[in-house]
Write a protein that holds these residues in place. Structure first.
Motif, PDB file in Angstrom:
ATOM      1  N   UNK A   8       0.865  -1.181   0.000  1.00 33.86           N
ATOM      2  CA  UNK A   8       0.000   0.000   0.000  1.00 33.86           C
ATOM      3  C   UNK A   8       0.898   1.225   0.000  1.00 33.86           C
ATOM      4  N   UNK A   9       0.653   2.128  -0.931  1.00 32.67           N
ATOM      5  CA  UNK A   9       1.357   3.413  -0.959  1.00 32.67           C
ATOM      6  C   UNK A   9       0.295   4.495  -0.851  1.00 32.67           C
ATOM      7  N   UNK A  10       0.448   5.367   0.153  1.00 33.36           N
ATOM      8  CA  UNK A  10      -0.581   6.381   0.391  1.00 33.36           C
ATOM      9  C   UNK A  10       0.043   7.652   0.971  1.00 33.36           C
ATOM     10  N   UNK A  11      -0.683   8.752   0.882  1.00 28.76           N
ATOM     11  CA  UNK A  11      -0.193   9.987   1.492  1.00 28.76           C
ATOM     12  C   UNK A  11      -0.347   9.925   3.012  1.00 28.76           C
ATOM     13  N   UNK A  12       0.388  10.758   3.704  1.00 26.73           N
ATOM     14  CA  UNK A  12       0.259  10.854   5.157  1.00 26.73           C
ATOM     15  C   UNK A  12      -0.953  11.715   5.475  1.00 26.73           C
ATOM     16  N   UNK A  13      -1.864  11.158   6.274  1.00 23.83           N
ATOM     17  CA  UNK A  13      -3.055  11.870   6.719  1.00 23.83           C
ATOM     18  C   UNK A  13      -3.095  11.747   8.239  1.00 23.83           C
ATOM     19  N   UNK A  14      -3.432  12.835   8.915  1.00 20.14           N
ATOM     20  CA  UNK A  14      -3.500  12.847  10.378  1.00 20.14           C
ATOM     21  C   UNK A  14      -4.952  12.749  10.835  1.00 20.14           C
ATOM     22  N   UNK A  15      -5.190  12.267  12.066  1.00 17.83           N
ATOM     23  CA  UNK A  15      -6.557  12.042  12.556  1.00 17.83           C
ATOM     24  C   UNK A  15      -7.473  13.255  12.477  1.00 17.83           C
ATOM     25  N   UNK A  16      -6.992  14.458  12.711  1.00 22.30           N
ATOM     26  CA  UNK A  16      -7.837  15.639  12.691  1.00 22.30           C
ATOM     27  C   UNK A  16      -8.235  16.096  11.303  1.00 22.30           C
ATOM     28  N   UNK A  17      -7.741  15.432  10.279  1.00 22.49           N
ATOM     29  CA  UNK A  17      -7.983  15.860   8.904  1.00 22.49           C
ATOM     30  C   UNK A  17      -9.135  15.126   8.220  1.00 22.49           C
ATOM     31  N   UNK A  18      -9.850  14.275   8.950  1.00 28.66           N
ATOM     32  CA  UNK A  18     -10.903  13.511   8.290  1.00 28.66           C
ATOM     33  C   UNK A  18     -12.026  13.158   9.252  1.00 28.66           C
ATOM     34  N   UNK A  19     -13.145  12.768   8.698  1.00 29.08           N
ATOM     35  CA  UNK A  19     -14.340  12.474   9.486  1.00 29.08           C
ATOM     36  C   UNK A  19     -14.225  11.207  10.320  1.00 29.08           C
ATOM     37  N   UNK A  20     -13.290  10.320   9.978  1.00 28.29           N
ATOM     38  CA  UNK A  20     -13.125   9.080  10.726  1.00 28.29           C
ATOM     39  C   UNK A  20     -12.212   9.238  11.936  1.00 28.29           C
ATOM     40  N   UNK A  21     -11.459  10.340  11.982  1.00 23.52           N
ATOM     41  CA  UNK A  21     -10.496  10.531  13.056  1.00 23.52           C
ATOM     42  C   UNK A  21      -9.356   9.528  12.985  1.00 23.52           C
ATOM     43  N   UNK A  22      -9.001   9.129  11.770  1.00 26.33           N
ATOM     44  CA  UNK A  22      -7.974   8.109  11.560  1.00 26.33           C
ATOM     45  C   UNK A  22      -6.772   8.698  10.842  1.00 26.33           C
ATOM     46  N   UNK A  23      -5.609   8.171  11.176  1.00 28.96           N
ATOM     47  CA  UNK A  23      -4.399   8.524  10.437  1.00 28.96           C
ATOM     48  C   UNK A  23      -4.174   7.481   9.350  1.00 28.96           C
ATOM     49  N   UNK A  24      -3.237   7.750   8.475  1.00 27.55           N
ATOM     50  CA  UNK A  24      -2.896   6.775   7.439  1.00 27.55           C
ATOM     51  C   UNK A  24      -2.420   5.469   8.061  1.00 27.55           C
ATOM     52  N   UNK A  25      -1.629   5.544   9.106  1.00 24.90           N
ATOM     53  CA  UNK A  25      -1.113   4.337   9.760  1.00 24.90           C
ATOM     54  C   UNK A  25      -2.260   3.533  10.385  1.00 24.90           C
ATOM     55  N   UNK A  26      -3.284   4.215  10.888  1.00 21.97           N
ATOM     56  CA  UNK A  26      -4.447   3.518  11.454  1.00 21.97           C
ATOM     57  C   UNK A  26      -5.147   2.648  10.406  1.00 21.97           C
ATOM     58  N   UNK A  27      -5.048   3.030   9.153  1.00 19.11           N
ATOM     59  CA  UNK A  27      -5.707   2.292   8.074  1.00 19.11           C
ATOM     60  C   UNK A  27      -4.963   1.013   7.693  1.00 19.11           C
ATOM     61  N   UNK A  66       1.204 -11.756   8.882  1.00 16.16           N
ATOM     62  CA  UNK A  66       2.447 -12.353   9.364  1.00 16.16           C
ATOM     63  C   UNK A  66       3.565 -11.330   9.505  1.00 16.16           C
ATOM     64  N   UNK A  67       3.552 -10.316   8.671  1.00 11.03           N
ATOM     65  CA  UNK A  67       4.595  -9.304   8.773  1.00 11.03           C
ATOM     66  C   UNK A  67       4.139  -8.015   8.128  1.00 11.03           C
ATOM     67  N   UNK A  68       4.631  -6.894   8.687  1.00  9.36           N
ATOM     68  CA  UNK A  68       4.300  -5.569   8.154  1.00  9.36           C
ATOM     69  C   UNK A  68       5.532  -4.699   8.294  1.00  9.36           C
ATOM     70  N   UNK A  69       5.890  -4.067   7.224  1.00 13.50           N
ATOM     71  CA  UNK A  69       7.034  -3.145   7.211  1.00 13.50           C
ATOM     72  C   UNK A  69       6.546  -1.823   6.639  1.00 13.50           C
ATOM     73  N   UNK A  70       6.855  -0.741   7.329  1.00 11.10           N
ATOM     74  CA  UNK A  70       6.403   0.589   6.913  1.00 11.10           C
ATOM     75  C   UNK A  70       7.610   1.483   6.698  1.00 11.10           C
ATOM     76  N   UNK A  71       7.539   2.257   5.642  1.00 13.38           N
ATOM     77  CA  UNK A  71       8.579   3.248   5.355  1.00 13.38           C
ATOM     78  C   UNK A  71       7.889   4.547   4.956  1.00 13.38           C
ATOM     79  N   UNK A  72       8.405   5.649   5.457  1.00  9.56           N
ATOM     80  CA  UNK A  72       7.899   6.971   5.075  1.00  9.56           C
ATOM     81  C   UNK A  72       8.938   7.591   4.158  1.00  9.56           C
ATOM     82  N   UNK A  73       8.477   8.034   3.007  1.00  7.65           N
ATOM     83  CA  UNK A  73       9.379   8.597   2.007  1.00  7.65           C
ATOM     84  C   UNK A  73       8.641   9.701   1.259  1.00  7.65           C
ATOM     85  N   UNK A  74       9.188  10.897   1.293  1.00 12.57           N
ATOM     86  CA  UNK A  74       8.603  12.033   0.562  1.00 12.57           C
ATOM     87  C   UNK A  74       7.118  12.235   0.883  1.00 12.57           C
ATOM     88  N   UNK A  75       6.794  12.283   2.160  1.00  6.22           N
ATOM     89  CA  UNK A  75       5.437  12.528   2.640  1.00  6.22           C
ATOM     90  C   UNK A  75       4.439  11.462   2.200  1.00  6.22           C
TER      91      UNK A  75
END
Length: 109
Positions: free
Chosen positions: A23-42, A53-62
């Protein structure tokens, strides 16, 4: 020495396939949406997403890039269902991408 005629035969089973989801997505913070969720929460988390079984996350260029391996296609599709897609469309619009791919156990290692 084993004689093939006396050795019990077992049916060949196809190797169990794991499932890779990227999954590649933009960074969204909880206060920016009606669900109160961040991108990582999704994204799937151990203990929350069945079969993860495994999850690896990398932040690159927002943007967040998450590489997730599920024990089966069923488990991957169970997490990334229609409700998830609807929320993703609300949070990110057309600014996210997903890739689903079945992989064998050797590739997952």
């Amino acid at each position: 020495m084993n004689n093939p005629s006396t050795t019990p035969s077992s049916p060949q089973q196809a190797p169990e396939m794991k499932h890779l989801v990227v999954v590649e997505c933009p960074i969204v913070f909880p206060g920016e949406n009606e669900f109160g969720m961040s991108s990582v929460d999704m994204l799937p988390r151990n203990g929350i997403a069945a079969g993860l079984e495994s999850r690896h996350i990398r932040v690159l260029d927002e943007r967040i890039i998450a590489v997730c391996i599920f024990k089966s296609t069923f488990c991957a599709k169970l997490f990334f269902d229609a409700e998830w897609t609807s929320r993703a469309d609300t949070l990110w619009g057309d600014r996210y991408q997903m890739r689903f791919e079945a992989i064998d156990n050797a590739s997952a290692a």
